[in-house]
Design an enzyme around this catalytic site. Sequence first.
Site, PDB file in Angstrom:
ATOM      1  N   GLU A  35       0.817  -1.211   0.000  1.00 30.53           N
ATOM      2  CA  GLU A  35       0.000   0.000   0.000  1.00 30.53           C
ATOM      3  C   GLU A  35       0.854   1.267   0.000  1.00 30.53           C
ATOM      4  O   GLU A  35       0.436   2.304  -0.512  1.00 30.53           O
ATOM      5  CB  GLU A  35      -0.945  -0.013   1.204  1.00 30.53           C
ATOM      6  N   GLY A  36       2.053   1.186   0.572  1.00 29.51           N
ATOM      7  CA  GLY A  36       2.941   2.346   0.519  1.00 29.51           C
ATOM      8  C   GLY A  36       3.282   2.724  -0.908  1.00 29.51           C
ATOM      9  O   GLY A  36       3.266   3.911  -1.277  1.00 29.51           O
ATOM     10  N   HIS A  37       3.582   1.724  -1.727  1.00 26.28           N
ATOM     11  CA  HIS A  37       3.849   1.989  -3.145  1.00 26.28           C
ATOM     12  C   HIS A  37       2.588   2.496  -3.846  1.00 26.28           C
ATOM     13  O   HIS A  37       2.647   3.424  -4.662  1.00 26.28           O
ATOM     14  CB  HIS A  37       4.335   0.716  -3.843  1.00 26.28           C
ATOM     15  N   LYS A 149       8.895   9.103   1.983  1.00 20.76           N
ATOM     16  CA  LYS A 149       9.746   9.715   3.004  1.00 20.76           C
ATOM     17  C   LYS A 149      10.133   8.742   4.119  1.00 20.76           C
ATOM     18  O   LYS A 149      10.887   9.127   5.012  1.00 20.76           O
ATOM     19  CB  LYS A 149       9.052  10.946   3.597  1.00 20.76           C
ATOM     20  N   GLN A 154      17.340   8.950   1.610  1.00 21.75           N
ATOM     21  CA  GLN A 154      17.330   8.688   0.171  1.00 21.75           C
ATOM     22  C   GLN A 154      16.602   9.794  -0.577  1.00 21.75           C
ATOM     23  O   GLN A 154      17.073  10.279  -1.615  1.00 21.75           O
ATOM     24  CB  GLN A 154      16.658   7.341  -0.110  1.00 21.75           C
ATOM     25  N   ILE A 177       3.388   5.601   4.758  1.00 26.00           N
ATOM     26  CA  ILE A 177       2.135   4.885   4.993  1.00 26.00           C
ATOM     27  C   ILE A 177       2.381   3.824   6.065  1.00 26.00           C
ATOM     28  O   ILE A 177       3.380   3.100   6.022  1.00 26.00           O
ATOM     29  CB  ILE A 177       1.618   4.230   3.698  1.00 26.00           C
ATOM     30  N   LEU A 185       5.050   0.749   6.555  1.00 28.94           N
ATOM     31  CA  LEU A 185       4.988  -0.337   5.582  1.00 28.94           C
ATOM     32  C   LEU A 185       6.321  -0.474   4.861  1.00 28.94           C
ATOM     33  O   LEU A 185       6.935   0.508   4.457  1.00 28.94           O
ATOM     34  CB  LEU A 185       3.867  -0.086   4.574  1.00 28.94           C
ATOM     35  N   SER A 187       8.616  -3.611   2.340  1.00 27.34           N
ATOM     36  CA  SER A 187       8.694  -4.952   1.757  1.00 27.34           C
ATOM     37  C   SER A 187       9.379  -5.918   2.711  1.00 27.34           C
ATOM     38  O   SER A 187       9.103  -7.122   2.710  1.00 27.34           O
ATOM     39  CB  SER A 187       9.445  -4.901   0.427  1.00 27.34           C
ATOM     40  N   ARG A 188      10.268  -5.406   3.554  1.00 25.34           N
ATOM     41  CA  ARG A 188      11.001  -6.266   4.491  1.00 25.34           C
ATOM     42  C   ARG A 188      10.115  -6.797   5.617  1.00 25.34           C
ATOM     43  O   ARG A 188      10.486  -7.764   6.290  1.00 25.34           O
ATOM     44  CB  ARG A 188      12.189  -5.507   5.081  1.00 25.34           C
TER      45      ARG A 188
END
Length: 285
Positions: A35-37, A149, A154, A177, A185, A187-188
């Site tokens: 959902e963050g993406h 963010k 980055q 998110i 959130l 992926s890890r």
Amino acid sequence: MIICRTPEEISVQVRRWKAEDKKVGFVPTMGYLHEGHASLFRECLSKADKTVVSIFVNPAQFNDPEDYAKYPINTDGDLKICESGKVDLVFLPEKETIYPEGIPNVVLQVPHLMRNLCAVSRPGHFEGVLLVISRLFHFVKPDFAFFGKKDYQQYLLVKEFCKILAFPVEVIGCETIRSDKGLALSSRNSRLSEDEKEESLLISRALKLGEAQILSGIKDPVVVRDIMKDVLDSSPKIRLDYLEVLNADTLESLEILEGNILLAAAVFIGSVRLIDNRTLRVASV
């Protein structure tokens, strides 16, 4: 939804769009989308006429080969999320497409933003990020690029890098998110057990408590850091990588808590490294 696997395919499509005076937005990702993406896709849709997403696990930004080998991949699921998110084009390159002659022996840096945080704890990481971003921007030629963010350093680095090299792209930072319980959130997170996910909630709680202490009037960054550290130290499963209170614009240390402030943490839970942060502004007295 268009799927491209080579820079030449993308170039043809982007030229068509730009000939129609369309603005192109770009969301670079390493896949295993969540959902963050999807929130980045929505931001892109609100700003640009066309949305391009890249899915590429960049080997150049991993300082730990084991971490690279364990990075989760779910291409079919990613494409479904892109399609439901109304993405116009997905770039799915192979490693040999991005680095046809292997990873080049070149060092790209923004030294004044690489003195602490992940730049120190993950040597070579941001050099790899800037390398792949420069290539992706060259291929996609976006008008806008969107970065979460959660990876605050980055975001700042890419924004400054584009300014220094005069890339004609507006770099836009998007808010983190979180899950219903407050976990950022990532992926890890998929590599965490249920117990570890519960322990990981202490990261956001520590940062939120630090923010509350600053807003209550505390001006000493050492005091705030110690309060946050006590929260993280309460779990034997959490191993601290870094915990910093910095100027949010320069990533420099603060003697007094005022202006734009960044609270940033990186921890290990088992073998999984997680990062999170909060930003706030305190008016100067």
